[in-house]
Each structure stands twice: as structure tokens, then as C-alpha cells.
Design an enzyme around this catalytic site. Structure first.
Site, PDB file in Angstrom:
ATOM      1  N   LYS A  79       3.590 -13.960 -36.549  1.00  0.00           N
ATOM      2  CA  LYS A  79       2.774 -12.915 -37.016  1.00  0.00           C
ATOM      3  C   LYS A  79       1.967 -13.505 -38.226  1.00  0.00           C
ATOM      4  CE  LYS A  79       5.222 -10.494 -34.131  1.00  0.00           C
ATOM      5  NZ  LYS A  79       4.701  -9.706 -32.950  1.00  0.00           N
ATOM      6  N   SER A  84      13.697  -9.153 -27.909  1.00  0.00           N
ATOM      7  CA  SER A  84      12.456  -9.333 -29.331  1.00  0.00           C
ATOM      8  C   SER A  84      11.744  -7.986 -29.307  1.00  0.00           C
ATOM      9  CB  SER A  84      11.484 -10.224 -28.460  1.00  0.00           C
ATOM     10  OG  SER A  84      10.316 -10.436 -29.258  1.00  0.00           O
ATOM     11  N   ASP A  86       2.645 -15.317 -29.465  1.00  0.00           N
ATOM     12  CA  ASP A  86       2.480 -14.186 -28.718  1.00  0.00           C
ATOM     13  C   ASP A  86       1.964 -14.123 -27.555  1.00  0.00           C
ATOM     14  OD1 ASP A  86       3.752 -11.546 -28.553  1.00  0.00           O
ATOM     15  OD2 ASP A  86       3.203 -11.208 -30.792  1.00  0.00           O
ATOM     16  N   GLU A  87       1.726 -12.829 -26.932  1.00  0.00           N
ATOM     17  CA  GLU A  87       1.339 -12.765 -25.681  1.00  0.00           C
ATOM     18  C   GLU A  87      -0.153 -12.828 -25.406  1.00  0.00           C
ATOM     19  OE1 GLU A  87       2.423 -10.345 -27.257  1.00  0.00           O
ATOM     20  OE2 GLU A  87       1.017  -8.492 -26.844  1.00  0.00           O
ATOM     21  N   THR A  99       8.558 -14.564 -33.447  1.00  0.00           N
ATOM     22  CA  THR A  99       7.151 -14.563 -33.091  1.00  0.00           C
ATOM     23  C   THR A  99       6.184 -14.841 -34.294  1.00  0.00           C
ATOM     24  OG1 THR A  99       7.930 -13.281 -31.107  1.00  0.00           O
ATOM     25  CG2 THR A  99       5.532 -13.519 -31.454  1.00  0.00           C
ATOM     26  N   ASN A 140       0.812  -1.107   0.120  1.00  0.00           N
ATOM     27  CA  ASN A 140       0.023   0.035  -0.100  1.00  0.00           C
ATOM     28  C   ASN A 140       0.590   1.363   0.044  1.00  0.00           C
ATOM     29  OD1 ASN A 140       0.990   0.079   2.781  1.00  0.00           O
ATOM     30  ND2 ASN A 140      -1.062  -0.204   3.605  1.00  0.00           N
ATOM     31  N   LYS A 176      12.266  -1.878 -31.239  1.00  0.00           N
ATOM     32  CA  LYS A 176      11.359  -0.819 -31.369  1.00  0.00           C
ATOM     33  C   LYS A 176      10.928  -0.580 -29.945  1.00  0.00           C
ATOM     34  CE  LYS A 176       7.686  -4.254 -31.698  1.00  0.00           C
ATOM     35  NZ  LYS A 176       6.557  -4.866 -32.431  1.00  0.00           N
ATOM     36  N   HIS A 195       6.701 -14.263 -21.132  1.00  0.00           N
ATOM     37  CA  HIS A 195       6.490 -12.883 -21.691  1.00  0.00           C
ATOM     38  C   HIS A 195       6.220 -11.854 -20.846  1.00  0.00           C
ATOM     39  CE1 HIS A 195       5.364 -10.997 -25.756  1.00  0.00           C
ATOM     40  NE2 HIS A 195       5.158 -10.083 -24.841  1.00  0.00           N
ATOM     41  N   ARG A 196       6.959 -10.823 -20.845  1.00  0.00           N
ATOM     42  CA  ARG A 196       6.590  -9.593 -19.757  1.00  0.00           C
ATOM     43  C   ARG A 196       5.372  -8.767 -20.139  1.00  0.00           C
ATOM     44  NH1 ARG A 196      11.455  -5.140 -20.499  1.00  0.00           N
ATOM     45  NH2 ARG A 196      11.876  -5.561 -22.782  1.00  0.00           N
ATOM     46  N   LYS A 216       7.506 -18.804 -31.535  1.00  0.00           N
ATOM     47  CA  LYS A 216       6.963 -18.519 -30.252  1.00  0.00           C
ATOM     48  C   LYS A 216       5.384 -17.960 -30.477  1.00  0.00           C
ATOM     49  CE  LYS A 216       7.422 -14.743 -26.764  1.00  0.00           C
ATOM     50  NZ  LYS A 216       6.158 -14.076 -27.175  1.00  0.00           N
ATOM     51  N   HIS A 227      11.596 -11.867 -21.415  1.00  0.00           N
ATOM     52  CA  HIS A 227      11.959 -10.881 -22.505  1.00  0.00           C
ATOM     53  C   HIS A 227      12.903  -9.674 -21.488  1.00  0.00           C
ATOM     54  CE1 HIS A 227       9.603 -12.231 -25.870  1.00  0.00           C
ATOM     55  NE2 HIS A 227       9.364 -13.116 -24.884  1.00  0.00           N
ATOM     56  N   LYS A 238      -0.365 -11.657 -35.234  1.00  0.00           N
ATOM     57  CA  LYS A 238      -0.228 -12.708 -33.877  1.00  0.00           C
ATOM     58  C   LYS A 238      -1.736 -12.883 -33.793  1.00  0.00           C
ATOM     59  CE  LYS A 238       0.278  -8.393 -31.117  1.00  0.00           C
ATOM     60  NZ  LYS A 238       1.305  -8.039 -29.756  1.00  0.00           N
TER      61      LYS A 238
END
Lengths: 144, 490
Positions: free
Chosen positions: B181, B384, B209-210, B179, B129, B339, B299-300, B207, B332, B183
Site C-alpha cells: 500500500k 485479506s 494488489d489487483e 498487500t 443465458n 472489512k 485475486h477474486r 502481494k 481470496h 496500491k
């Protein structure tokens, strides 16, 4: 005949490059020695991806400090097993690693027929997969 | 002992006294070997004494409430009380700068305040808190230190860098991934096509994707079945061990375990989860993976909602630390050149947290507190987002060889197809490793090394031509507070 890039089995660090020359192999040996890694040479005629234990061509060269000496061993191994896969490995004894740090192929059979993918029908739409090198039909030592 | 700390009967008189007076500010305190340390960046409300707010953070993240309670006296409260022992003005903030004053505050907690082996419990105290306290404007958790004794209550990664390499029989170079695509939207059958082409071309991993779970266009079981067909076919086509991170993220723990079990029954070597599932779910899956010889990829997803802004939230290096303790094998952690957000020094710091056996203090890289990892396995970082073959020399220079380089668009977007994209990446990687090992100045000569290799590899040539000018040069928001000192200048 394999149909992937290079038409060859691509284990190891440099299988996508043209075969390394002796000079290039020596440079890689020097890199390992500069890092205090022990080199050893292994050969096999069973290139299954999960065949971990290739035959050892002698003991790891813990005390060999000269790249020329290692290259000589490689060439001896090539002479003895001209149609086997031969790889050079480097082992790092540092705490927290204690595992190979390099692995690259320095000799391979002239013809690489590749691998047979065997499918086993299971429940539902599941399949069990088994990969077998085509050359494994013959006994060890007579495959290539 | 702080001058103004109150003791005895006076201290426990009913009513409200300052956190400093309650004993949560102790500038003379020296942390001991059994202390957990948390280091925050604090911005106090205007006109409020920063030391008092810092003491409040120590208090509210340990034993205190807003008023004096006599029940403290039934406990060894002086031990359980967290102690703020440092409050330093952050360089380049405060009077005479454009930024209002910020303070780095250091707080020591006895490790018995925390349940062993529970990230949920650590976080409930440390980021519970205190971030909402009215007396502070903003607060950011910058770093943590855990005693070896407490670290040993965690399993850490079951596989980690060393065992993953042994299991996959891949040494001496970064692993390569992509990854799938787009996705979202592909059917199971089309999805598996991308996986097969990329793996056959030369990647080690593909992989999910998330956000690919089990949507109307593709049921999760379909995806798993087609992906494993692709993985095994590619293995047979190349003679290498390959994998696909099957995302088992789902609404409930039961559903996640069901998906993990199915992945295992199909022979997958790796499963994947998203950070958004929460710490308890992550630790549960880490235990499951340990019991089932499975690599665990994290995956973050979601981290930038609280890790990106410099004044509030928490630094990603702390997430890295908690996730290594929780036992994920992959996370990751940034690309430097791609990017997504990533200052080079900060990313080096994240990678050090994941990959070293010991982290000394390194202020330029944002490592404020020393950490002994107590033999917990090393986590494989994953780079990535917006990277391509033409950057291979920079990637190797910044990230080293113990990393998974994930080229999604940089594989699938190749003009000659997905296999060609994968070949370009693998050739670029191998030629750069070769050059590095030969002692070449591969960072400076990188473009030439790639162009030379492209002469005999048309897929690489096409990749270099397509993406030659693509860079992502934007200012980072999460940057170092301390500049590296030039050696030898004094």
C-alpha cells in the site's frame, strides 16, 4: 551477526518466540502425539533456506507414545550436536496430507552469522541471486 | 415420470408447449453417478408456476429452445435433456414472510453435456443465458456437484496447500502476507522498499494488489526487478524462503505469458492473476504454472458484482469449486472479521470447498450438494482485508492453520514502521499457535495471550494499542438459509 528480529535464522514455527523451555517443548510433542503424528529429530550446520534434508537423528519415532521419551531423544541429540541447528518435525500420514505438520527449532548455534547474498550481473538490469550461509566456508561438522 | 410430460408424436408436433411438458420437469427422477447437479435459488415472475420456470431453466441450460424442434428426434434427447427434479420453497420466504417466495431447484445434467477439463464450457451452459429469462425475476446459482469421472478431467492445483508448504519449508502455522500500500502510485524503487521491510520483519509473502499492472508511474518490469531484489535480500536476512505475488494480469494472453516468463527468469516462486481475466485465461495460466513449477495466486477481483446479493447471481462457493478445478493454488475467500462481506458460516463453507478432500452436505454452511474431490489438490485460502494482529485468536479459530493471513494496513500502517508491523503479526501468530497446541482455550484467552507476549515485544504492544478497538460489524447480505440444529435437544 544477523540484523533481523531476534538476530537469528527464523525457520520453523516458533523462531520469533523466546527459546522454548523443555516443558514447552513437551507440550508441543504432546500435541503431535495426540494427533497421531510421528515425530522425528533432525540436525544440520547448513541453515540454507533450501537445505531440505537435514540429517536425521535416528528414525521417525512411529511407536513412541510418551512425550518424555521424545524429549529424551532431543536432549541426546543436543548433547551430541550442541552447536548445530536441531529441529523437531511431526509427520501426518492422513490421506490428502502425507506431509509434515510441524517443524520447530529446539537448538541453535550460539552465534549465527547469517547469510551472504551474492549478486550476478545478467542481461538488462536482471540479477541472479545466490544465498550462502557465511559459516559454509568451513567443511561440514566444523562450522559452528 | 411427471404426469404432464408429453411423449411420442404428440410431443414433437410443431408449435410451443410448456417446458414441463417437453420433459424438463421430472420430480421422480433420481440423479445417477454420471450426473452433474446444479442447484439454483429461483424467484419466478408474479403468478407464474415456479415448476414451469424451473423446467425452463433446465431446458435453456441444456437442449431446449422456445419452440418444439423435430431435430430432437435425431438424438438421444432424453439423455441430453437436463431434468429439474426438485423445487423446494426456501425457508422464511413466501406467504406470511417479508420476502417473496423463492425456490431451491435441483437440476441434473448428464456429464456428456460438458467438455472435459473446460470451465468455460461448464459455465456457458450453467450460467449462459438462463439468468436473463423473462419468466423469472431472479436466479442465483447456489451450488454444483460434479461426478468423480468428470472431476478427473481437470488437473486441479499444480501445487496446492501440501506442496506449497513443502516447497516453502513452512509447516504448522498460517502463512503471513501483506498487500503493498498505497496500491497505486509508488515507483518501482519505493514499492520494493515496502516489500523488503515487510519480508525482513517476518512475513512470508507480500502481494501486488489487483489493479497494479503496468501504469505510467511504474512499468511492470521495474516492479518485478525491485520486488525480486527485496525478496532475495529478505531471504538472506532471515534464512527463510520468501515470495512476492507478481501480478501478471494484462490485456492479452501473450502479454501475460511474457510477464510470467520474466517472473520465472528472475526466480520468483509465485505469480498472481485476477479473476476478471476470465476462466480460459485462468486455466491457461494454471497450465503454464504447472509446467513451470510456479505457485498461482488468484485475486477474486470482481466477484462481488455477482456473488454478494442473495437473490441473483451466483454464490462464491461455486467460484471456489470452479477455481479448484481450474487449478489455482491460492484464492481470496474471506476473513470473517475483516472489512469485506463474510458471514462466518458461509466462509467456513468456502474454506471447506477449498481445503477438504470430500464435502458432505452441510446446510448451515451452505453446502447443498455432496462433493468428492477425486484427489484434486487443496487450494490455499487467503484472508485479506481489514485484519490486524489483535484479532489473531479469532482468525485462527475461524480459519484454521491452512490459510494465508494478509495484513496490508495491519503491517504497513504500524506506528513504528513496516518491519515492526510484520514482527507484531508474526509474534502474535506464533504465540497463538503455541497456545492452541498447548491445549489452551486460546479463543477466550486470546487478548491475554497477546498482551503477555507484548510485554517482551514492543512492536506487538504498539499494534495492539493502535488497533485495539477496530472491528467491522455490519450485517452480511449472503447468509445461511438453514440454522444449525442444537444437538441433543430432541
Amino acid at each position: 551477526m544477523m540484523t533481523n528480529y531476534g538476530n537469528r535464522m527464523t525457520q520453523g514455527q516458533f523462531s520469533f518466540l523466546p527459546d522454548l523451555t523443555d516443558e514447552e517443548i513437551s507440550a508441543q510433542i504432546k500435541y503431535a502425539l495426540d494427533n497421531s503424528w510421528a515425530l522425528n529429530i533432525e540436525y544440520t550446520d547448513d541453515p540454507h533456506p533450501r537445505n531440505t534434508y537435514w540429517e536425521m537423528y535416528g528414525m521417525p519415532m512411529f511407536d513412541m507414545k510418551d512425550p518424555a521419551g521424545v524429549l529424551m531423544e532431543i536432549n541426546e541429540c543436543r548433547k551430541t550436536f550442541p552447536n548445530h541447528y536441531i529441529r523437531v518435525m511431526a509427520s501426518d500420514a492422513t490421506r490428502g496430507v502425507e506431509s509434515p505438520k510441524m517443524s520447530y527449532i529446539v537448538n541453535r548455534p550460539e552465534k549465527e552469522p547469517g547469510y551472504h547474498l551474492i549478486r550476478e550481473e545478467r542481461d538488462g538490469r536482471c540479477q541472479g541471486y545466490t544465498i550462502v550461509p557465511y559459516s559454509n566456508d568451513k567443511p561440514e561438522g566444523e562450522r559452528y | 415420470m411427471a404426469d404432464n410430460e408429453m411423449k411420442g408424436k404428440e410431443r414433437y408436433k410443431s408449435g410451443v408447449i410448456s417446458y414441463k411438458k417437453m420433459g424438463y420437469w421430472q420430480p421422480d427422477y433420481e440423479p445417477c453417478a454420471t450426473d452433474v447437479i446444479a442447484m439454483f435459488r429461483l424467484t419466478a415472475q408474479d403468478g407464474v408456476d415456479p415448476e414451469e420456470v424451473a423446467a425452463g431453466v433446465a431446458g435453456e441450460s441444456s437442449t431446449a429452445t422456445w419452440t418444439v424442434v423435430w431435430t430432437d428426434r435425431l438424438t438421444a434427447c432424453e439423455l441430453y435433456r437436463a431434468k429439474c427434479y426438485r423445487c423446494d420453497l426456501v425457508p422464511n420466504t413466501g406467504d406470511g414472510t417479508d420476502t417473496e417466495a423463492q425456490y431451491f431447484i435441483y437440476i441434473a445434467y448428464d456429464m456428456d453435456l460438458f467438455e472435459g477439463g473446460s470451465i468455460a464450457n461448464v459455465t456457458a451452459s450453467i450460467i449462459g443465458n438462463v439468468f436473463g429469462m423473462k419468466a423469472l425475476k431472479a436466479l442465483r446459482l447456489e451450488d454444483m456437484h460434479f461426478p468423480v469421472a468428470y472431476m478427473k478431467t481437470f488437473d486441479g492445483p499444480a501445487t496446492g496447500i501440501v506442496v506449497e508448504r513443502e516447497r516453502m519449508d513452512k509447516f504448522g502455522r498460517p502463512l503471513l502476507g501483506a498487500t503493498t500500500k498505497p496500491k497505486l502510485g509508488l515507483s518501482g524503487r519505493n514499492y520494493g522498499r515496502v516489500v523488503y521491510e515487510a519480508l525482513k520483519g517476518g512475513l512470508d509473502f507480500v502481494k501486488d494488489d489487483e489493479n497494479i499492472n503496468s501504469q505510467p508511474f511504474m512499468h511492470w518490469r521495474d516492479r518485478f526487478l525491485y520486488c525480486m531484489e527485496a525478496v532475495n535480500k529478505a531471504s538472506a536476512a532471515t534464512g527463510e524462503i520468501k515470495g512476492h505475488y507478481l501480478n501478471i494480469t494484462a490485456a492479452t494472453m501473450d502479454e501475460m505469458i511474457e510477464r510470467a516468463e520474466f517472473a520465472k527468469s528472475l526466480g520468483s516462486i509465485i505469480v498472481m492473476i485476477d479473476l476478471v481475466i476470465g476462466y480460459t485465461a485462468i486455466q491457461t495460466m494454471a497450465k503454464w504454472c504447472r509446467a513451470n513449477d510456479m505457485i498461482l495466486h488468484l485475486h477474486r477481483a470482481g466477484n462481488s458484482t455477482y456473488s454478494r446479493q442473495k437473490n441473483h447471481g451466483m454464490n462464491f462457493r461455486v467460484i471456489c469449486k470452479w477455481m479448484r478445478m481450474a487449478g489455482v493454488d491460492h484464492i481470496h475467500a474471506g476473513t470473517v472479521v475483516g472489512k469485506l462481506e463474510g458471514d462466518p458460516l458461509m466462509i467456513h463453507g468456502f474454506y471447506d470447498v477449498l481445503r477438504e478432500t470430500h464435502n458432505p452436505v452441510n446446510l448451515p454452511n451452505g453446502i447443498f450438494l455432496e462433493q468428492d474431490w477425486a484427489s484434486l489438490n487443496k487450494v490455499m485460502p487467503v484472508a485479506s482485508g481489514g485484519i490486524h494482529a489483535g484479532q489473531m485468536h479469532q482468525l485462527l479459530h475461524h480459519l484454521g492453520e491452512d490459510v494465508v493471513l494478509q495484513f496490508g494496513g495491519g503491517t504497513i500502517g504500524h506506528p513504528d514502521g513496516i518491519q515492526a508491523g510484520a514482527i507484531a503479526n508474526r509474534v502474535a501468530l506464533e504465540v497463538m499457535i503455541q497456545a492452541r497446541n498447548e491445549g489452551k482455550d486460546y479463543l477466550a484467552e486470546g487478548p491475554d495471550i497477546l498482551m503477555k507476549a507484548a510485554k517482551t515485544c514492543s512492536p506487538l504492544k504498539a499494534a495492539l494499542t493502535t488497533w485495539k478497538d477496530i472491528t467491522f460489524n455490519y450485517a452480511s447480505t449472503d447468509t445461511a438459509d438453514f440454522v444449525p440444529t442444537a444437538t441433543g435437544s430432541n
